[in-house]
Design a protein around this motif. Sequence first.
Motif, PDB file in Angstrom:
ATOM      1  N   PHE A 418       0.765  -1.035   0.085  1.00  0.00           N
ATOM      2  CA  PHE A 418       0.194  -0.165  -0.022  1.00  0.00           C
ATOM      3  C   PHE A 418       0.882   1.181  -0.051  1.00  0.00           C
ATOM      4  O   PHE A 418       0.637   2.277  -0.641  1.00  0.00           O
ATOM      5  CB  PHE A 418      -0.988   0.047   1.283  1.00  0.00           C
ATOM      6  N   ALA A 419       1.781   1.179   0.610  1.00  0.00           N
ATOM      7  CA  ALA A 419       3.176   2.458   0.667  1.00  0.00           C
ATOM      8  C   ALA A 419       3.506   2.474  -0.615  1.00  0.00           C
ATOM      9  O   ALA A 419       3.581   3.775  -1.077  1.00  0.00           O
ATOM     10  CB  ALA A 419       4.010   2.048   1.749  1.00  0.00           C
ATOM     11  N   ALA A 420       3.743   1.325  -1.294  1.00  0.00           N
ATOM     12  CA  ALA A 420       4.258   1.694  -2.721  1.00  0.00           C
ATOM     13  C   ALA A 420       3.196   2.217  -3.545  1.00  0.00           C
ATOM     14  O   ALA A 420       3.649   2.905  -4.616  1.00  0.00           O
ATOM     15  CB  ALA A 420       4.879   0.230  -3.273  1.00  0.00           C
ATOM     16  N   PHE A 421       1.768   1.885  -3.489  1.00  0.00           N
ATOM     17  CA  PHE A 421       1.182   2.439  -4.270  1.00  0.00           C
ATOM     18  C   PHE A 421       1.018   3.550  -4.073  1.00  0.00           C
ATOM     19  O   PHE A 421       0.538   4.590  -5.123  1.00  0.00           O
ATOM     20  CB  PHE A 421      -0.346   1.433  -3.725  1.00  0.00           C
ATOM     21  N   ILE A 422       1.112   4.276  -2.561  1.00  0.00           N
ATOM     22  CA  ILE A 422       0.667   5.680  -2.656  1.00  0.00           C
ATOM     23  C   ILE A 422       1.963   6.395  -3.198  1.00  0.00           C
ATOM     24  O   ILE A 422       1.733   7.420  -3.961  1.00  0.00           O
ATOM     25  CB  ILE A 422       0.998   6.040  -1.107  1.00  0.00           C
ATOM     26  N   VAL A 423       3.136   5.973  -3.206  1.00  0.00           N
ATOM     27  CA  VAL A 423       4.344   6.680  -4.025  1.00  0.00           C
ATOM     28  C   VAL A 423       4.156   6.723  -5.473  1.00  0.00           C
ATOM     29  O   VAL A 423       4.365   7.508  -6.057  1.00  0.00           O
ATOM     30  CB  VAL A 423       5.562   5.873  -3.533  1.00  0.00           C
TER      31      VAL A 423
END
Length: 447
Positions: A418-423
């Motif tokens: 999910f963190a990768a998705f935000i970035v």
Amino acid sequence: MDNWRNLIHIFVTVFLSYFASLLVNPTIADVTMEAVCPGQDECSLAIYLTGFQQAIAGIGAVVMMPVIGTLSDVYGRKVLLTIPLTLSIFPLVILAVKRTTEFFYAYYALKTLTSMVTEGGIICLSLSYLADNVSEGKRVSAFGLLSGVVAAATVCGTFVARLLPTTQIFQVAAVVAFIAAIYMKIFLKETIRNAAVEPLEEPILKSVTETSTTNQDKIILKPTDLFKKMPLPKDIINLLKTNKTVSLASLVAFFNSLAEAGVQAFLMYYLKARFHFQKDQFADIWLITNIASTLSSMVLMPILAPLLGEETLLCIGLFAGFLNMLLDSIAWAPWVPYASAVLGVFLFLASPSIRSIISKQVGPCEQGIAQGCLMGIASFANIISPLIYSPLSALFLSDAAPFNFPGFSILCVGLAWFAAFIVSTMIKIQPLWSSRDRANSEPCLLA
């Protein structure tokens, strides 16, 4: 597609190599548990051993991947590809002979050392080979096909593992790994890259006494040449700071690799403790996941990439990874992991998209180090992953868990995606010159 005959041989090489290494995946958890904790379904020692192996191999790979990528820019992809293909054979041979506790620890030690080169080296050099042979416009499709080949190898390896007894799995894997190295040596053709600077023409493995008999401009390889061509940390940092797109894509690659490492290392132990899964159930899940991945990489990627672009596909893949782990973490019945595995259709869009985004941001003489840096980032994530997920998995699968949530560590894996998705939502690919203009007007970052 450009240079199709050359691409066929790299695809076959990758297929055979990954078939051999992934054939053992469904059974390695059972072999590990039987060697260190015989007769048990839960074993913290097995989890920590897996995490320690992942971390040590990652530390070595952080250094080795950029070095291998850079040396392949200088001496050629084929010469460097010989090294990981050869090293991958030896650990399999040990367990092909016997799977006692002593042989397991010998395998464990050798696998930890060779993984520093083999885990990312083969895919790093294969991606660089594709970048040499495929134009920018078709590169994301080519990278997607390579991911599809890896997924197809996993499907075939998992299916064969489902049929073979454990006693024969490692024997077959060792033979196929040997065939992969021989096939590459015989059939794969080296490529010539257009670059702003002329690379050395003598391969690294030739004798230093050999000289050119046809062209006085050819360079005699000296022992010091190898060390002069190794990248310094500042070279890698300069590459990753080329522009905002490269920096953001590198951060996405880190979080994506952090999550992938967590899934590969700890999901099987969670499912074994939660639903008492065995080799056959693991094989079924890997089979579903990688059939979905094959369809994604070989069918969806070539169709959707020209329509949506790599940025959109990257976002879709990363969010699918988060949903996959969310479902697994709250799985209320044994069929739920099977259902969530279907999300692999979208999850496996992420990695080829990251690689294509990075590849398009560097020049033709920097493809090796660019892909090497990506694999180095992935290896660094392999170091961090067990430091986070090993204690979490061991704690929440034990009776001493602070609250009753066995899948908490798996949910944390999903949060990395999910963190990768935000970035990834902040990535915009900048327009680039043509490859010829780049080569004529920009020096190599390492020159």
